[in-house]
Scaffold this motif. Structure first.
Motif, PDB file in Angstrom:
ATOM      1  N   PRO A  60      54.243  45.749   7.582  1.00 53.80           N
ATOM      2  CA  PRO A  60      55.258  45.234   8.504  1.00 53.80           C
ATOM      3  C   PRO A  60      54.669  44.202   9.472  1.00 53.80           C
ATOM      4  O   PRO A  60      53.520  44.318   9.911  1.00 53.80           O
ATOM      5  N   LEU A  61      55.465  43.201   9.795  1.00 51.77           N
ATOM      6  CA  LEU A  61      55.043  42.156  10.716  1.00 51.77           C
ATOM      7  C   LEU A  61      54.668  42.755  12.072  1.00 51.77           C
ATOM      8  O   LEU A  61      53.758  42.258  12.744  1.00 51.77           O
ATOM      9  N   ALA A  62      55.325  43.833  12.462  1.00 51.65           N
ATOM     10  CA  ALA A  62      55.015  44.488  13.738  1.00 51.65           C
ATOM     11  C   ALA A  62      53.556  44.931  13.780  1.00 51.65           C
ATOM     12  O   ALA A  62      52.889  44.787  14.811  1.00 51.65           O
ATOM     13  N   ASN A  63      53.035  45.447  12.676  1.00 50.81           N
ATOM     14  CA  ASN A  63      51.631  45.874  12.630  1.00 50.81           C
ATOM     15  C   ASN A  63      50.701  44.676  12.765  1.00 50.81           C
ATOM     16  O   ASN A  63      49.662  44.762  13.423  1.00 50.81           O
ATOM     17  N   VAL A  64      51.059  43.570  12.147  1.00 53.05           N
ATOM     18  CA  VAL A  64      50.249  42.351  12.238  1.00 53.05           C
ATOM     19  C   VAL A  64      50.244  41.845  13.682  1.00 53.05           C
ATOM     20  O   VAL A  64      49.186  41.522  14.233  1.00 53.05           O
ATOM     21  N   PHE A  65      51.414  41.806  14.320  1.00 51.31           N
ATOM     22  CA  PHE A  65      51.497  41.370  15.713  1.00 51.31           C
ATOM     23  C   PHE A  65      50.677  42.283  16.623  1.00 51.31           C
ATOM     24  O   PHE A  65      49.993  41.815  17.525  1.00 51.31           O
ATOM     25  N   GLN A  66      50.752  43.585  16.392  1.00 48.63           N
ATOM     26  CA  GLN A  66      50.010  44.526  17.236  1.00 48.63           C
ATOM     27  C   GLN A  66      48.505  44.314  17.080  1.00 48.63           C
ATOM     28  O   GLN A  66      47.761  44.343  18.061  1.00 48.63           O
ATOM     29  N   THR A  67      48.044  44.071  15.863  1.00 52.60           N
ATOM     30  CA  THR A  67      46.624  43.799  15.626  1.00 52.60           C
ATOM     31  C   THR A  67      46.205  42.512  16.342  1.00 52.60           C
ATOM     32  O   THR A  67      45.143  42.462  16.968  1.00 52.60           O
ATOM     33  N   MET A  68      47.039  41.481  16.255  1.00 50.18           N
ATOM     34  CA  MET A  68      46.748  40.219  16.944  1.00 50.18           C
ATOM     35  C   MET A  68      46.696  40.440  18.452  1.00 50.18           C
ATOM     36  O   MET A  68      45.804  39.922  19.134  1.00 50.18           O
ATOM     37  N   TYR A  69      47.643  41.211  18.970  1.00 46.85           N
ATOM     38  CA  TYR A  69      47.712  41.478  20.408  1.00 46.85           C
ATOM     39  C   TYR A  69      46.452  42.203  20.885  1.00 46.85           C
ATOM     40  O   TYR A  69      45.880  41.865  21.909  1.00 46.85           O
ATOM     41  N   LYS A  71      43.465  42.321  19.317  1.00 49.07           N
ATOM     42  CA  LYS A  71      42.265  41.504  19.079  1.00 49.07           C
ATOM     43  C   LYS A  71      42.123  40.398  20.116  1.00 49.07           C
ATOM     44  O   LYS A  71      41.028  40.089  20.567  1.00 49.07           O
ATOM     45  N   TYR A  72      43.225  39.777  20.513  1.00 50.06           N
ATOM     46  CA  TYR A  72      43.189  38.661  21.458  1.00 50.06           C
ATOM     47  C   TYR A  72      43.578  39.073  22.872  1.00 50.06           C
ATOM     48  O   TYR A  72      43.899  38.230  23.702  1.00 50.06           O
ATOM     49  N   GLU A  73      43.552  40.369  23.135  1.00 46.58           N
ATOM     50  CA  GLU A  73      43.777  40.947  24.460  1.00 46.58           C
ATOM     51  C   GLU A  73      45.070  40.454  25.118  1.00 46.58           C
ATOM     52  O   GLU A  73      45.112  40.151  26.305  1.00 46.58           O
ATOM     53  N   GLY A  74      46.117  40.326  24.317  1.00 45.47           N
ATOM     54  CA  GLY A  74      47.422  39.950  24.840  1.00 45.47           C
ATOM     55  C   GLY A  74      47.569  38.492  25.189  1.00 45.47           C
ATOM     56  O   GLY A  74      48.537  38.109  25.843  1.00 45.47           O
ATOM     57  N   TRP A 115      55.288  32.519  16.132  1.00 40.84           N
ATOM     58  CA  TRP A 115      56.161  33.602  16.600  1.00 40.84           C
ATOM     59  C   TRP A 115      55.424  34.506  17.584  1.00 40.84           C
ATOM     60  O   TRP A 115      55.979  34.887  18.611  1.00 40.84           O
ATOM     61  N   TYR A 116      54.190  34.855  17.256  1.00 41.96           N
ATOM     62  CA  TYR A 116      53.388  35.705  18.142  1.00 41.96           C
ATOM     63  C   TYR A 116      53.256  35.038  19.517  1.00 41.96           C
ATOM     64  O   TYR A 116      53.474  35.675  20.551  1.00 41.96           O
ATOM     65  N   ASN A 117      52.895  33.747  19.539  1.00 46.63           N
ATOM     66  CA  ASN A 117      52.737  33.032  20.803  1.00 46.63           C
ATOM     67  C   ASN A 117      54.040  32.993  21.588  1.00 46.63           C
ATOM     68  O   ASN A 117      54.037  33.168  22.805  1.00 46.63           O
ATOM     69  N   THR A 118      55.153  32.768  20.910  1.00 45.97           N
ATOM     70  CA  THR A 118      56.460  32.738  21.576  1.00 45.97           C
ATOM     71  C   THR A 118      56.751  34.077  22.235  1.00 45.97           C
ATOM     72  O   THR A 118      57.180  34.127  23.393  1.00 45.97           O
ATOM     73  N   VAL A 120      54.573  36.517  23.091  1.00 44.55           N
ATOM     74  CA  VAL A 120      53.616  36.814  24.163  1.00 44.55           C
ATOM     75  C   VAL A 120      53.943  35.993  25.409  1.00 44.55           C
ATOM     76  O   VAL A 120      53.948  36.520  26.527  1.00 44.55           O
ATOM     77  N   ASN A 121      54.244  34.702  25.239  1.00 42.26           N
ATOM     78  CA  ASN A 121      54.567  33.847  26.382  1.00 42.26           C
ATOM     79  C   ASN A 121      55.861  34.276  27.073  1.00 42.26           C
ATOM     80  O   ASN A 121      56.029  34.048  28.265  1.00 42.26           O
ATOM     81  N   ALA A 122      56.772  34.902  26.326  1.00 43.06           N
ATOM     82  CA  ALA A 122      58.031  35.394  26.899  1.00 43.06           C
ATOM     83  C   ALA A 122      57.877  36.804  27.470  1.00 43.06           C
ATOM     84  O   ALA A 122      58.823  37.354  28.016  1.00 43.06           O
ATOM     85  N   GLY A 123      56.705  37.406  27.306  1.00 45.39           N
ATOM     86  CA  GLY A 123      56.474  38.764  27.824  1.00 45.39           C
ATOM     87  C   GLY A 123      57.049  39.854  26.945  1.00 45.39           C
ATOM     88  O   GLY A 123      57.179  41.000  27.369  1.00 45.39           O
ATOM     89  N   LEU A 124      57.379  39.533  25.707  1.00 43.52           N
ATOM     90  CA  LEU A 124      57.930  40.522  24.772  1.00 43.52           C
ATOM     91  C   LEU A 124      56.795  41.032  23.886  1.00 43.52           C
ATOM     92  O   LEU A 124      56.557  40.524  22.805  1.00 43.52           O
ATOM     93  N   THR A 125      56.095  42.039  24.380  1.00 44.55           N
ATOM     94  CA  THR A 125      54.893  42.496  23.679  1.00 44.55           C
ATOM     95  C   THR A 125      54.994  43.921  23.146  1.00 44.55           C
ATOM     96  O   THR A 125      53.990  44.502  22.772  1.00 44.55           O
TER      97      THR A 125
END
Length: 144
Positions: A60-69, A71-74, A115-118, A120-125
């Motif tokens: 799921p894309l959610a798992n990928v986003f969580q891993t990115m979050y 790894k890159y400390e949000g 999408w991840y950057n959008t 994170v920048n919007a505070g939807l983490t």
């Protein structure tokens, strides 16, 4: 949260689902906050329904986003740092080592980063997906 975030084909950016109407939905731009209708003819997909091809199964894309979050400390990721396809794939291999290189394209990786950057920048983490309800849990609750 990702179930309510939508991508609409032909429109840039991401949108929050606001409400349903007859043959349309009302969405709000995550970046600009503008509300607009999206009709039945628009190709709309929820980010919660997207999965990434891997060698064994889909992730799921959610798992990928969580891993990115994690790894890159949000923090947002600079996509311009990955100038060629090999660099993009090397980046994505750090995030999801078993992704299928034949079915995942460089444009897909760029879109995921965007999408991840959008978000994170919007505070939807909150990248969690709702727990699927199983019949066993419902039966247990009924008997108590």
């Amino acid at each position: 949260m990702l179930k309510e975030i939508l991508s609409i084909s032909g429109r840039p950016g991401l949108y929050k689902l606001i409400s349903y109407g007859k043959n349309m939905v009302v969405v709000e731009s995550v970046v600009e906050g503008k509300r607009m209708p999206a009709g039945a003819r628009d190709k709309i997909i929820s980010l919660g329904d997207i999965a990434i091809y891997t060698d064994s199964e889909e992730t799921p894309l959610a798992n990928v986003f969580q891993t990115m979050y994690n790894k890159y400390e949000g923090k947002a990721i600079e996509v311009k740092a990955y100038k060629n396809n090999d660099a993009l794939f090397d980046f994505f291999e750090d995030i999801l080592p078993s992704f299928d290189r034949e079915r995942v394209y460089p444009s897909d990786v760029k879109k995921i980063i965007s999408w991840y950057n959008t978000l994170v920048n919007a505070g939807l983490t909150d990248f969690s997906l709702p727990e699927p309800k199983s019949e066993e849990k419902e039966e247990t609750n009924k008997s108590e």
